[in-house]
Every structure is written in structure tokens, then in C-alpha cells.
Design an enzyme around this catalytic site. Structure first.
Site, PDB file in Angstrom:
ATOM      1  N   HIS A  89       0.805  -1.229   0.000  1.00  0.00           N
ATOM      2  CA  HIS A  89       0.000   0.000   0.000  1.00  0.00           C
ATOM      3  C   HIS A  89       0.834   1.273   0.000  1.00  0.00           C
ATOM      4  O   HIS A  89       0.278   2.359   0.166  1.00  0.00           O
ATOM      5  CB  HIS A  89      -0.907   0.060   1.225  1.00  0.00           C
ATOM      6  CG  HIS A  89      -1.947  -1.002   1.279  1.00  0.00           C
ATOM      7  ND1 HIS A  89      -3.217  -0.833   0.777  1.00  0.00           N
ATOM      8  CD2 HIS A  89      -1.916  -2.249   1.774  1.00  0.00           C
ATOM      9  CE1 HIS A  89      -3.915  -1.932   0.982  1.00  0.00           C
ATOM     10  NE2 HIS A  89      -3.152  -2.815   1.585  1.00  0.00           N
ATOM     11  N   LYS A 140      -9.018  13.206   5.160  1.00  0.00           N
ATOM     12  CA  LYS A 140      -8.075  12.094   5.128  1.00  0.00           C
ATOM     13  C   LYS A 140      -7.112  12.270   6.294  1.00  0.00           C
ATOM     14  O   LYS A 140      -7.111  13.327   6.929  1.00  0.00           O
ATOM     15  CB  LYS A 140      -7.318  12.057   3.800  1.00  0.00           C
ATOM     16  CG  LYS A 140      -6.786  13.418   3.371  1.00  0.00           C
ATOM     17  CD  LYS A 140      -6.219  13.413   1.958  1.00  0.00           C
ATOM     18  CE  LYS A 140      -7.250  13.452   0.867  1.00  0.00           C
ATOM     19  NZ  LYS A 140      -7.293  12.317   0.001  1.00  0.00           N
ATOM     20  N   ARG A 141      -6.271  11.263   6.564  1.00  0.00           N
ATOM     21  CA  ARG A 141      -5.252  11.444   7.593  1.00  0.00           C
ATOM     22  C   ARG A 141      -4.423  12.679   7.259  1.00  0.00           C
ATOM     23  O   ARG A 141      -4.238  13.009   6.098  1.00  0.00           O
ATOM     24  CB  ARG A 141      -4.330  10.209   7.647  1.00  0.00           C
ATOM     25  CG  ARG A 141      -4.979   8.964   8.210  1.00  0.00           C
ATOM     26  CD  ARG A 141      -4.063   7.768   8.074  1.00  0.00           C
ATOM     27  NE  ARG A 141      -3.792   7.495   6.676  1.00  0.00           N
ATOM     28  CZ  ARG A 141      -2.605   7.110   6.199  1.00  0.00           C
ATOM     29  NH1 ARG A 141      -1.576   6.937   7.005  1.00  0.00           N
ATOM     30  NH2 ARG A 141      -2.449   6.856   4.918  1.00  0.00           N
ATOM     31  N   LYS A 190       0.069  14.359   1.702  1.00  0.00           N
ATOM     32  CA  LYS A 190      -1.302  14.625   1.245  1.00  0.00           C
ATOM     33  C   LYS A 190      -1.538  16.124   1.052  1.00  0.00           C
ATOM     34  O   LYS A 190      -2.529  16.549   0.485  1.00  0.00           O
ATOM     35  CB  LYS A 190      -2.303  14.040   2.226  1.00  0.00           C
ATOM     36  CG  LYS A 190      -2.231  12.503   2.287  1.00  0.00           C
ATOM     37  CD  LYS A 190      -3.226  11.935   3.287  1.00  0.00           C
ATOM     38  CE  LYS A 190      -3.093  10.443   3.513  1.00  0.00           C
ATOM     39  NZ  LYS A 190      -3.780   9.626   2.502  1.00  0.00           N
ATOM     40  N   THR A 192      -9.028   6.233  -1.666  1.00  0.00           N
ATOM     41  CA  THR A 192     -10.360   5.654  -1.833  1.00  0.00           C
ATOM     42  C   THR A 192     -11.409   6.735  -1.555  1.00  0.00           C
ATOM     43  O   THR A 192     -12.519   6.672  -2.077  1.00  0.00           O
ATOM     44  CB  THR A 192     -10.586   4.457  -0.890  1.00  0.00           C
ATOM     45  OG1 THR A 192     -10.117   4.812   0.417  1.00  0.00           O
ATOM     46  CG2 THR A 192      -9.845   3.232  -1.365  1.00  0.00           C
ATOM     47  N   LYS A 249     -15.070   7.705  -3.343  1.00  0.00           N
ATOM     48  CA  LYS A 249     -16.347   7.920  -2.639  1.00  0.00           C
ATOM     49  C   LYS A 249     -16.925   9.281  -3.011  1.00  0.00           C
ATOM     50  O   LYS A 249     -18.130   9.430  -3.229  1.00  0.00           O
ATOM     51  CB  LYS A 249     -16.116   7.872  -1.125  1.00  0.00           C
ATOM     52  CG  LYS A 249     -15.725   6.505  -0.609  1.00  0.00           C
ATOM     53  CD  LYS A 249     -15.187   6.570   0.821  1.00  0.00           C
ATOM     54  CE  LYS A 249     -14.409   5.311   1.139  1.00  0.00           C
ATOM     55  NZ  LYS A 249     -13.538   5.422   2.318  1.00  0.00           N
TER      56      LYS A 249
HETATM   57  O1  H53 Z   1      -3.939   2.525   1.923  1.00  0.00           O
HETATM   58  C1  H53 Z   1      -5.036   2.809   1.063  1.00  0.00           C
HETATM   59  C2  H53 Z   1      -4.595   3.645  -0.115  1.00  0.00           C
HETATM   60  C3  H53 Z   1      -3.841   4.883   0.354  1.00  0.00           C
HETATM   61  C4  H53 Z   1      -2.752   4.497   1.326  1.00  0.00           C
HETATM   62  C5  H53 Z   1      -3.331   3.689   2.464  1.00  0.00           C
HETATM   63  C6  H53 Z   1      -2.349   3.285   3.543  1.00  0.00           C
HETATM   64  C7  H53 Z   1      -2.766   3.300   4.877  1.00  0.00           C
HETATM   65  O2  H53 Z   1      -4.012   3.668   5.185  1.00  0.00           O
HETATM   66  C8  H53 Z   1      -1.876   2.920   5.889  1.00  0.00           C
HETATM   67  C9  H53 Z   1      -0.603   2.521   5.580  1.00  0.00           C
HETATM   68  C10 H53 Z   1      -0.197   2.485   4.254  1.00  0.00           C
HETATM   69  O3  H53 Z   1       1.034   2.097   3.953  1.00  0.00           O
HETATM   70  C11 H53 Z   1      -1.070   2.881   3.250  1.00  0.00           C
HETATM   71  O4  H53 Z   1      -2.117   5.650   1.829  1.00  0.00           O
HETATM   72  O5  H53 Z   1      -3.318   5.545  -0.771  1.00  0.00           O
HETATM   73  O6  H53 Z   1      -5.725   4.003  -0.865  1.00  0.00           O
HETATM   74  C12 H53 Z   1      -5.643   1.501   0.646  1.00  0.00           C
HETATM   75  O7  H53 Z   1      -4.861   0.855  -0.296  1.00  0.00           O
END
Ligand code: H53
Length: 800
Positions: free
Chosen positions: A352, A537-538, A543, A645, A649
Site C-alpha cells: 500500500h 483524510k489522515r 497529502k 479511496t 467515494k
Molecule cells: O492505503 C489505502 C490507499 C492509500 C494508502 C493507504 C495506507 C494506509 O491507510 C496505511 C498505511 C499504508 O502504507 C497505506 O495511503 O493511498 O488508498 C488503501 O490501499
């Protein structure tokens, strides 16, 4: 599909549970009692199809999928159950007949925040889709006592408090006292009868709690099994009788620490060790559990790859590779080669992130101390892989290997132990092949595949946006919730004024609703006629919430200079939490709140520009904000956001995207067409080229009059009561380092925002674009994603 349920019947079942499960009478019941009683009544409806699903899977010996994830960001389960079983009208009427407000009861359920962000929410969407498609699947994770912290702001700074989702009883789960596994840590490896034998120094119990996950219309019900850590011994009687109550309770407290919190701070050695133990704890319990199920029906371990597919969600469960080999060798007596081959036929790994700092590494010393047998097996797996490559005439370069520089590399370990490795968007997968896993990809060119993320339309459209859903049903007919490609029917209607009006009326109603909520929770009056511009988002530097708030300050400057400028009214909304140990992200939160406060206090901005940052963004808040959004901010530094994601949405709910060519934005751009999205900025290649050439952020700031002005204001304390020091770290970082290239993209972002303004000035054109965003969103349903995994990764056939 479970039998239709009449409102009167559901009311009676709810009343019955209120008295006999909750132990309250209607006159004394509080809202939470009613909500718990309703949940029980609904849960009763899920149990029969759950049992039927289990029987079916056993009877047909279906290949099983196990999704191992440290995070399941499931939010409120009552919502999924009511929605997927089609019970909303009945439940509404039933509660009304009992004098209870249905909407209030739904909101009463604590939001299960067993995750941080995208990765955890993806796991939750996948559970919904696997049940909807009829795939025999289990989710496996940790039943944290405390999920993601609760966020509040004090003077604009983030404050964290422990979250408490289990404070009330959790009505959806079933405790499985028979499914309890001892999990060892530490100790040593000895040899007995020529076989290695691990004798752990410490053991905790993993106790199973099952939550049924019904798919659409309740045709199929899978299980989410979460593990809770329990002591092997409740307490020591001897110190207790001596009066040393602390010593008596100590073993229990220590054991329970393992499932106490999501993401313990791992900046300390203790925190690091705890996190490794959490990962092993849930992975080992899950493997034991699934191997028991497998061996109850099969004697031959060699059949495992054809009967079982295990998906590792990120590297967090990567210890599954060595653990599976250990079980097969030390407990089943297989040779190493055979055990390794079986593991490599069964395990699959999803990556991810490309950010090297986010790919887990453990000090080899720690791994050897906590999991001594596993460390031996990791060494052996790594050596076997190296030998295999040499024998094939493709020797491994030094950049590959599970143990390098005294650290165990979980990315490489996951790669060599997996049959398939997947990325989560086309761009991300491509970059994986060319960057983090370049050398491993060259050795195994067929292993990496792409599975672009998706989101469940049941929750992220049907349930959170009933008004738009009704309009969609009129256009696309019933049943689109499980066949999202049918949204394509909306495309030709984009030119139909009456249809566009219905879509925008739904949006307007959602915005009014949100405006009321903002008024009630943040004390701010916002105009539902203004553009609702959302970044949720976080909080992370990549970001670039910072770029957003800097542009906001620049816009404020422009609007003050030229009060007559035709700038459409906007409400800029932020939502998100910063990791407790992430100082820069917390500094950005404070800056957003400071700039927001300054703008909101300026009487000249009344009705023109407002800033909203409600605290404690979570799944429930997302469900409120997304249906009401006009503009979706997806502005990460290109090459950094694996997929996203939230972008899907928001587009699905008719928001237009302003974004970079990053993650799944690239595919959204392709789907909606260049006229219906606002793309700007450097692409991934530009970013790496600029970095290689030597990026000078100061020069970019100097070149941009607008950005220079804002930076000077920050340094002069314009947003911080004259305190020029407060945001110094942020300003210095921007002008001196700026790894995420805010300065380089600032001006093109500004220009893109002005294109947004121009588009908003044409309501018909905007509405047309909104419809053309919704129509092609079928490809971003997690049903499409899961079909891809089923076909290309797990090799299972969905029942539906
Ligand atoms: O995973 C999402 C992606 C997104 C990415 C996220 C993610 C986390 O939430 C936590 C750790 C990590 O390495 C990645 O930042 O881009 O959409 C699901 O794949």
C-alpha cells in the site's frame, strides 16, 4: 434472502430483546438500550443465513480466502446490517411504534475505529464485497480495546484521548470460548528427536470474537474473527493472599497489553516490541485457526494452496510466511523445501505504499529475541531464495534480501513468500515494478499484479446518500447497488435538464443537512448555496493539507484586496487526524485552525469564505460530509498516494475532483474525462526528475508572489496573534526543505482553483459534470476489485 420482516414483528422482537437480553422495561429504557435491543433483533435475522453459508462452504469444500489485516475500519455495523438486509423501512416503523427515533438510534452506536485510514477502510469494504459476491472468506484481525484515539482541539492544537468503543456491550459479536490459542514469545529453540523445538518464555491466549458480515440482501454471511489477548492465568493467588495485589494482577495486565490499543507509539523500544508482538499475535492465532479448519477436512498439507488463499494486507502480517513454514516443519514434520513451496502457493501480499520509511523493518536483534525460531526460518527462506536465483542464472543483487544492515525487511520477506504481490492502483503498481521492488520484479516478472482499490457502493452511496440513491434508482432501475456498472445509465441523462435538477436537488438537501450539523457542532453558520470544498483524510505532509491552507490564505488576501472580485462563495472543510508522534502533521493542524479562525473572524468574508474543521473525523463523519461535497481535494505529491479511496467515494457522490496525477486519480481522470476533473501540477516523473536535479523550494516560493506573501504573513504572526515563532517550523520546512513539493505545485494549484471558480459560475455546466462523475463510477466498486482478486490472485469463483 431472509424472509420479509413486518414492522410489527420487528417491533415485537425488539421489545422482547429489550426485556430478555438487555434486562430493561420500555418505560425505563434509554436510547442505547433500544439501540442494543434492535441490534439483537436484527442480528437474529443474520444467524440463519450465516449458518447456511458455513454449511454450504463445508458441503462444497469451497476454497477459502483469509484476509489478514491489522486494521478493519468498520464504523457502525447497525447501518450495514439494516441496509444490506433491506430492513430500513421496517426498522424505522418498528422503532416509531415503540416511540423511538430511528435516526437517533442509528447514531447511538459507537463508531468502531479499529483502523487509521485507507488501508483499514479498504479491508472493511472488501468484507462487504466478499459477502456480497459469495466468496467463502474470513477477515482476521485484532479486537483492540481502544481503537483510533478520539481527537479534539484545544486552542487549535490536536488533543488525543483514548477511544472506548467497547464501553457499552458490542451487540454484533459472538465470543467463541472454544477458539482460544496459546501464542508464545521469546524463549529458545532446542532440538528434540532431530527436530527443532521452540520453547517460548511467555505465552498469552488469543481468544476469538466473531462478527457476522452479511452481504447485499443477506444471501451470504462471512465472518470477521478478531482476537483478544488474555492471560494464561487470570492472576497469581500466592501474591494475592500475601496482599500484594499489584503483583497478583501483573501477568494479566501484561498479557492484555497486546490487544489494548491500535498503533501503540513505536518510537520507544518498548513500543516497537509491543507492535511486533501484536503482529505475531494475530497472525499466529489466525494461522492456527485456519490450519485447524483445513486439517479437519484434509490430511495432505500439499493441498493447502488449492484449498486456501491467504491475503496479507500490507506487511503487518508478513510473519505469516515463517509461521506457516514453522507449523508445517516443526508441527507437521515436513521438510523445509516442501513447507516453503506450500507457503509460497498460499500467501499473497498487498503493498500500500512506496515510501521506504513506511515499509516495515525490524532490528534483527529484536526479531531474534521475540521470535527466535522465526528468525532462523527467515534466514533459511532468504538463503533458499538466493540459491534458487543463482541456480536459475539470475543471481540476486545486494539490494535484495530479507536481512540487511542488521534489519529484517518485511517488504522483501513478503515478496519472496508470496505467490502474487499486488499494488492498489495502476500507477502505484507500475511504480512498484520500477522502484521499491525493481530488482525483485526483475527476478519474478509475473508476480506483481495490479488490483485497483474500490469502495462498497452499499455504504458509500446507498446508505450514506439515500436522496441521490433514489434519483439513481429512477434512472438505472432497482438493484444497481450490487451491479454498479449500471450507473452508466446516467451518462446520457447528463444532457437532460430535469434529471440534472433532481441530482442537484439531492446534493442541495445534503448540504442543508450538513450546514445544520456544522452549525450545531462547530457553532458556525455556513451557506448551503456556497461551494462545499472538502479535504478529508489522515493529516500527512504528502497529502498536502498544507498546500490547501496556504492557497486558502492567498485567496483571502486576494478577496480583501479586491472586494468586488467575482469569487464564488466557498466553505472549505477539513477532516482528519495526525498520528500522535507526528510533530509536523500536528503543526499543520494548528496552522489550519489558526488560518481558519482568522478568516472566519473577518467580517468582510461573511457569506463569501468560511473554514470548517470539525474534530474527530471518522467513518460516520465521512458519511455526512461526502454526500454534501461539491469539490474533492486529492492533491498529494504525485507518486506518493498509493491509490486513495476517498477520491472514489466523493466522485461517486457527485463531487468534482481537483487533484494531481497520483494514485487512482489517474484512473478517475480516465473514467470521467479531462473536462470533468481539475488536474494540475507535477506528475510522478516530474517529481523524481526535480528531486534528482536538486529541488530548491526557496526559489519556487520567491517566484510566486502569492505564496511569498502568505509565508511572510505566517512569519509575521498574522494568523497567530502576532506570534511569529508559532509556525516557524512549518515555514522553515517549506522554504528550506519541502520534500513534498508544495512550493513547486502552488501556482498551478492556484490556477486550477480558479478554473474551479469559473466552472462553478455555470451551474448547469457544473451539474452536467457532476452527473458525468457519477456515471462511470462502476469501475470503482469494491465488487469489481474483489472479482479481480478472485480471478487473478486467489483463484476462487464467486457464487454470485
Ligand atoms: O492505503 C489505502 C490507499 C492509500 C494508502 C493507504 C495506507 C494506509 O491507510 C496505511 C498505511 C499504508 O502504507 C497505506 O495511503 O493511498 O488508498 C488503501 O490501499
Amino acid at each position: 434472502m431472509p424472509r420479509e420482516l413486518a414492522p410489527a414483528e420487528l417491533a415485537e422482537a425488539t421489545r422482547h430483546h429489550l426485556v430478555y437480553s438487555i434486562g430493561k422495561t420500555p418505560d425505563a429504557a434509554k436510547l442505547s438500550d433500544w439501540r442494543l435491543a434492535l441490534s439483537r433483533a436484527i442480528r437474529d435475522r443474520i444467524v440463519d443465513p450465516w449458518v447456511a453459508t458455513t454449511r454450504h462452504v463445508y458441503a462444497h469444500d469451497l476454497k477459502r480466502v483469509y484476509y489478514l489485516s491489522m486494521e478493519f475500519l468498520i464504523g457502525r455495523l447497525i447501518e450495514d446490517a439494516v441496509n444490506n438486509l433491506g430492513l430500513e423501512p421496517a426498522a424505522r416503523e418498528a422503532l416509531a411504534s415503540l416511540g423511538v427515533d430511528f435516526d437517533a438510534a442509528m447514531l447511538d452506536e459507537p463508531d468502531a475505529a479499529l483502523g487509521n485510514g485507507g488501508l483499514g477502510r479498504l479491508a472493511a469494504c472488501f468484507l462487504d464485497s466478499m459477502s456480497t459476491l459469495g466468496i467463502a472468506a474470513h477477515g482476521y484481525g485484532i479486537r483492540y480495546d481502544h481503537g483510533l484515539f478520539r481527537q479534539s482541539f484545544r486552542d487549535g492544537w490536536q488533543i488525543e484521548d483514548a477511544e472506548d468503543w467497547l464501553a457499552q456491550s458490542h451487540p454484533w459479536e459472538f465470543e467463541r470460548t472454544e477458539a482460544v490459542w496459546p501464542i508464545g514469545f521469546g524463549g529458545e529453540v532446542t532440538t528434540r528427536d532431530g527436530r527443532p523445538r521452540w520453547e517460548p518464555a511467555e505465552t498469552v491466549l488469543a481468544a476469538a470474537y466473531d462478527t457476522p458480515i452479511p452481504g447485499w440482501q443477506g444471501r451470504w454471511v462471512n465472518t470477521l474473527r478478531l482476537w483478544s489477548a488474555k492471560p494464561t492465568k487470570i492472576f497469581d493467588l500466592e501474591p494475592f493472599n500475601r496482599g500484594d495485589y499489584m503483583a497478583a494482577a501483573a501477568p494479566a495486565v501484561l498479557a492484555q497489553t497486546i490487544s489494548r490499543v491500535l498503533y501503540p507509539d513505536d518510537t520507544t523500544p518498548q513500543g516497537k516490541e509491543l507492535r511486533l508482538k501484536q503482529e505475531y499475535f494475530f497472525t499466529a492465532a489466525s494461522l492456527r485457526d485456519l490450519m485447524r479448519r483445513f486439517f479437519s477436512d484434509h490430511d495432505d498439507a500439499g493441498l493447502l494452496p488449492s484449498r486456501v488463499a491467504i491475503q496479507l494486507n500490507d506487511t503487518h502480517p508478513a510473519i505469516a510466511g515463517p509461521e506457516l513454514v514453522r507449523i508445517l516443519m516443526d508441527e507437521r514434520g515436513l521438510g523445509f523445501d516442501e513447507a516453503f513451496a506450500i507457503a509460497r502457493g498460499t500467501l499473497h501480499y498487498t503493498n500500500h505504499t512506496l515510501m521506504p520509511e513506511a515499509l516495515e523493518k525490524w532490528p534483527a536483534e529484536l526479531m531474534a529475541r521475540v521470535l527466535p525460531r522465526h528468525m532462523q526460518i527467515i534466514e533459511r527462506m532468504d538463503a533458499a531464495h538466493a540459491a534458487e536465483m543463482r541456480a536459475a542464472g539470475r543471481p540476486r543483487p545486494d539490494s535484495v534480501g530479507c536481512i540487511r544492515d542488521g534489519e529484517v525487511r518485511m517488504g522483501d520477506l513478503s515478496f519472496i513468500a508470496a505467490r502474487r504481490v499486488n499494488g492498489v492502483s495502476a500507477l502505484h503498481t507500475d511504480l512498484m515494478r520500477r522502484t521499491v521492488f525493481r530488482d525483485l520484479h526483475a527476478l519474478h516478472p509475473d508476480r506483481i499484479v495490479n488490483q485497483t482499490n474500490g469502495v462498497t457502493p452499499r455504504r458509500w452511496l446507498r446508505s450514506c446518500n439515500p436522496k441521490l440513491s433514489a434519483v439513481i434508482t429512477e434512472a438505472a432501475g432497482e438493484g444497481w447497488e450490487a451491479d454498479l456498472d449500471r450507473l452508466a445509465a446516467l451518462g446520457p441523462l447528463a444532457g437532460d435538464a430535469a434529471f440534472r435538477e433532481r441530482v442537484m436537488a439531492a446534493k442541495q438537501a445534503n448540504k442543508r443537512h450538513l450546514a445544520d450539523w456544522i452549525g450545531a457542532t462547530c457553532g458556525l453558520t455556513v451557506d448551503p448555496g456556497a461551494m462545499f470544498d472538502v479535504q478529508i483524510k489522515r493529516i500527512h505532509e504528502y497529502k498536502r493539507q498544507l498546500m490547501n491552507v496556504l492557497e486558502l490564505a492567498a485567496l483571502w488576501n486576494e478577496m480583501r484586496r479586491d472586494p468586488g472580485a467575482p469569487v464564488p462563495p466557498r466553505v472549505r472543510i477539513f477532516g482528519g487526524k495526525a498520528a500522535p508522534g507526528y510533530a509536523m502533521a500536528k503543526a499543520i493542524i494548528k496552522l489550519i485552525n489558526d488560518i481558519g479562525r482568522t478568516i472566519n473572524a473577518d467580517p468582510a468574508m461573511k457569506g463569501r469564505l468560511a473554514v470548517v474543521y470539525p474534530p474527530n473525523y471518522n467513518v460516520t463523519m465521512a458519511e455526512r460530509l461526502i454526500p454534501a461535497a461539491d469539490l474533492s481535494e486529492q492533491i498529494s505529491t504525485a507518486g506518493m498516494e498509493a491509490s486513495g479511496t476517498g477520491n472514489m467515494k466523493l466522485a461517486m457522490n457527485g463531487a468534482l475532483t481537483i487533484g494531481t496525477m497520483d494514485g487512482a486519480n489517474v484512473e478517475i481522470h480516465e473514467a470521467v474525462g479531462a473536462d470533468n476533473i481539475f488536474i494540475f501540477g507535477l506528475d510522478a516523473e516530474d517529481v523524481s526528475r526535480l528531486r534528482a536535479e536538486g529541488y530548491d523550494p526557496g526559489a519556487h516560493v520567491a517566484r510566486s508572489g502569492r505564496l511569498s506573501e502568505v509565508v511572510a504573513q505566517i512569519r509575521a504572526g498574522v494568523f497567530s496573534d502576532g506570534d511569529g515563532e508559532r509556525h516557524r517550523a512549518v515555514a522553515d520546512n517549506l522554504t528550506g526543505h519541502d520534500w513534498f513539493m508544495v512550493a513547486a505545485d502552488f501556482d498551478t494549484y492556484w490556477d486550477a482553483q480558479r478554473r474551479v471558480d469559473a466552472a462553478w459560475a455555470d451551474p448547469n455546466g457544473w451539474a452536467r459534470k457532476a452527473v458525468l462523475n457519477i456515471a462511470p463510477m462502476g469501475r470503482f466498486s469494491s465488487d469489481r476489485t474483489i472479482r479481480g482478486y478472485a480471478r487473478d490472485v486467489w483463484q476462487v469463483t464467486p457464487q454470485f
